[in-house]
Design a protein around this motif. Structure first.
Motif, PDB file in Angstrom:
ATOM      1  N   ASP A   1       5.888   2.568  -2.686  1.00 56.48           N
ATOM      2  CA  ASP A   1       4.783   3.054  -1.859  1.00 56.48           C
ATOM      3  C   ASP A   1       3.486   2.323  -2.182  1.00 56.48           C
TER       4      ASP A   1
ATOM      5  N   ARG B   1       4.378   5.394  11.304  1.00 56.63           N
ATOM      6  CA  ARG B   1       5.481   5.035  10.407  1.00 56.63           C
ATOM      7  C   ARG B   1       5.731   3.531  10.414  1.00 56.63           C
TER       8      ARG B   1
ATOM      9  N   ASN C   1       3.054  -4.028   0.262  1.00 58.57           N
ATOM     10  CA  ASN C   1       4.055  -5.078   0.129  1.00 58.57           C
ATOM     11  C   ASN C   1       3.367  -6.431  -0.049  1.00 58.57           C
TER      12      ASN C   1
ATOM     13  N   ASP D   1      15.615   1.907  -9.779  1.00 55.64           N
ATOM     14  CA  ASP D   1      14.625   2.272  -8.755  1.00 55.64           C
ATOM     15  C   ASP D   1      13.613   3.269  -9.312  1.00 55.64           C
TER      16      ASP D   1
ATOM     17  N   LYS E   1       3.007   1.831   8.478  1.00 56.03           N
ATOM     18  CA  LYS E   1       3.200   1.986   7.032  1.00 56.03           C
ATOM     19  C   LYS E   1       4.311   1.075   6.539  1.00 56.03           C
ATOM     20  N   LEU E   2       5.395   1.001   7.317  1.00 53.45           N
ATOM     21  CA  LEU E   2       6.504   0.129   6.919  1.00 53.45           C
ATOM     22  C   LEU E   2       6.089  -1.331   6.906  1.00 53.45           C
TER      23      LEU E   2
ATOM     24  N   LYS F   1       9.499   3.025  -9.449  1.00 52.40           N
ATOM     25  CA  LYS F   1       8.590   4.086  -8.995  1.00 52.40           C
ATOM     26  C   LYS F   1       7.647   4.519 -10.113  1.00 52.40           C
TER      27      LYS F   1
ATOM     28  N   TYR G   1       3.558  -1.288   3.538  1.00 51.48           N
ATOM     29  CA  TYR G   1       3.877  -0.698   2.245  1.00 51.48           C
ATOM     30  C   TYR G   1       5.339  -0.921   1.868  1.00 51.48           C
ATOM     31  N   ASP G   2       5.535  -1.120   0.587  1.00 50.20           N
ATOM     32  CA  ASP G   2       6.878  -1.223   0.039  1.00 50.20           C
ATOM     33  C   ASP G   2       7.496   0.179   0.026  1.00 50.20           C
ATOM     34  N   PRO G   3       8.656   0.374   0.646  1.00 52.65           N
ATOM     35  CA  PRO G   3       9.207   1.725   0.769  1.00 52.65           C
ATOM     36  C   PRO G   3       9.612   2.370  -0.547  1.00 52.65           C
ATOM     37  N   LEU G   4       9.920   1.574  -1.565  1.00 54.28           N
ATOM     38  CA  LEU G   4      10.362   2.143  -2.833  1.00 54.28           C
ATOM     39  C   LEU G   4       9.183   2.594  -3.692  1.00 54.28           C
TER      40      LEU G   4
END
Length: 356
Positions: free
Chosen positions: A194, A182, A197, A242, A185-186, A246, A189-192
Motif C-alpha cells: 500500500d 480503485r 509503486n 508478504d 489507486k491500483l 507489509k 499504489y503497490d497492492p501488497l
C-alpha cells in the motif's frame, strides 16, 4: 479543484438561466391559447412569481456558501415553482372555470432534479410534497372533471419515475466513481505494501525535487532492503514473506509522517523514501529509528541469515546543492550506499553526502 468548482458553478447558473428562458418560452406559447381575460393573472404568476424565484436563486449562487447549500436551494426552487403553478391552476379554475394544464409540475421536477442535480433523497422529499399538493388541489378543485383520476395517476407516476431515475443515476455514478478510485489507486499504489509503486514514486519524486530546487532546500533519498529476504521467503514461505513486506511498509509509515515524505516500494524487497528540507542529522535519526523498530519487532529470521532476527539495510544520500541533480542520480547514489551497508554487515545505515 478550484477550476472544477468554478466550472460547475457556471454550469449551474447557465442551467438556471435556461430554466428562466423555458418559462418565458412557455409563456409565449400559453398566451396564444389563453383567453385575454386571463392574461393579468397568468403574467402575474409567470413574471412576478416564477421568474423572480429563479432570479433569487441565481443571486444566491454568488454567495460564498452557495456550494454548501445549493441542493437545498434547488429543492426549495422545485417546490416553489410547482406550488406557484398549483396556485395558477386553482385561480384559473375558480375565477374563470378554465382547466389550466398541470404538465408544468412534471417539467419542473425533471428539470430541477436532472439539470440542477438535486440528489435522490431531496428529490423524493420534494416530489412527495408536490404529489401531496396535487392531491389536495384535485380534492378541493376537481379541475379536470372526469380526468381527475388519470391526471393524479399521471402526475404521481411521473414524479415517482423522476425520483427513481435519479436514484438509478446517482447509484451508477457512485459505482463508477468507486471503480475509478480503485483503478486510480491500483495505478499508483503497490497492492501488497500500500505504498507508492515504482512509477508513481518516481513521478512524485521528480516533482518534489523541482520544488526543492525552487525553494533551495536539501533533499535526501533512502533506499531500504530487507536483509537475506530470499532465505526468509524460502524458509517460511511466500505468505510470511508478504507479511515481512507489509511490516516494512508499516515501519516506514510510523517513522516518516510528514505530508511531503514520499514512501514507495521500488521492487521486490527494496523500498525508497524521498525527503525534502531535511538535515543530515535528521536523516540519521530516521534511519536509526527504522533499524530500532525492526529490533523491537524481533521477527525470527531463517537459518543461515546474517542476523538471527529480520532486519533491513539502508543506503542514504543527502544533497544540499541540487543544481543539475536528477532524481535518478540520487537514487543511484543511495543504491551505492546500500551496497556498502550490505558489505559492512547488513542491519545498518550507510549515509553519504552527494558530491559533484
Amino acid at each position: 479543484m478550484k477550476l472544477n468548482k468554478a466550472t460547475e458553478l457556471i454550469r449551474l447558473r447557465i442551467a438556471l438561466i435556461i430554466g428562466a428562458c423555458l418559462v418565458l418560452g412557455f409563456t409565449v406559447a400559453d398566451v396564444l391559447l389563453l383567453p385575454s381575460s386571463m392574461y393579468s393573472l397568468y403574467f402575474f404568476d409567470r413574471l412576478l412569481l416564477q421568474l423572480p424565484i429563479i432570479a433569487v436563486v441565481v443571486v444566491f449562487s454568488f454567495w460564498h456558501r452557495f456550494a454548501q447549500c445549493k441542493q437545498f436551494l434547488f429543492t426549495g426552487l422545485l417546490v416553489a415553482l410547482t406550488y406557484s403553478n398549483y396556485w395558477l391552476i386553482w385561480s384559473c379554475w375558480h375565477e374563470f372555470q378554465f382547466a389550466f394544464p398541470y404538465e408544468g409540475t412534471i417539467l419542473y421536477a425533471f428539470f430541477c432534479v436532472f439539470a440542477l442535480g438535486i440528489p435522490f433523497k431531496l428529490a423524493v422529499a420534494a416530489n412527495t410534497i408536490n404529489i401531496l399538493g396535487f392531491l389536495a388541489l384535485m380534492w378541493f378543485a376537481p379541475v379536470y372533471g372526469d380526468r381527475v383520476a388519470i391526471s393524479i395517476a399521471f402526475v404521481c407516476g411521473s414524479l415517482f419515475i423522476c425520483a427513481y431515475a435519479k436514484y438509478r443515476l446517482d447509484r451508477s455514478v457512485s459505482m463508477l466513481k468507486e471503480s475509478n478510485d480503485r483503478l486510480l489507486k491500483l495505478s499508483k499504489y503497490d497492492p501488497l505494501s500500500d505504498l507508492l509503486n515504482r512509477r508513481a514514486l518516481r513521478e512524485l519524486s521528480v516533482k518534489l525535487l523541482a520544488l526543492s530546487k525552487r525553494h533551495k532546500v536539501s533533499m535526501a533519498v533512502l533506499m531500504l532492503d530487507l536483509d537475506d529476504f530470499k532465505k526468509y521467503n524460502d524458509n517460511f514461505g511466500h505468505q510470511q514473506g508478504d507479511d515481512a513486506i507489509k511490516l516494512q511498509a508499516d515501519i516506514m509509515r510510523s517513522v516518516f509522517k510528514r505530508d511531503t515524505d514520499i514512501l514507495g516500494r521500488y521492487g521486490g524487497e527494496e523500498f525508497i523514501v524521498v525527503l525534502s528540507d531535511i538535515t543530515k542529522q535528521q536523516v540519521a535519526v530516521h534511519c536509526d529509528a527504522l533499524l530500532d523498530k525492526w529490533k523491537q519487532k524481533n521477527v525470527v529470521h531463517a537459518d543461515g541469515a546474517k542476523h538471527p532476527t529480520m532486519s533491513c539495510s539502508i543506503g542514504a544520500v543527502i544533497a544540499s546543492d541540487l543544481r543539475d541533480i536528477t532524481i535518478d542520480k540520487l537514487i543511484d547514489k543511495a543504491d551505492q550506499a546500500l551496497y556498502v551497508a550490505k558489505e559492512k554487515g547488513k542491519a545498518r545505515t550507510e549515509l553519504v553526502t552527494y558530491e559533484r
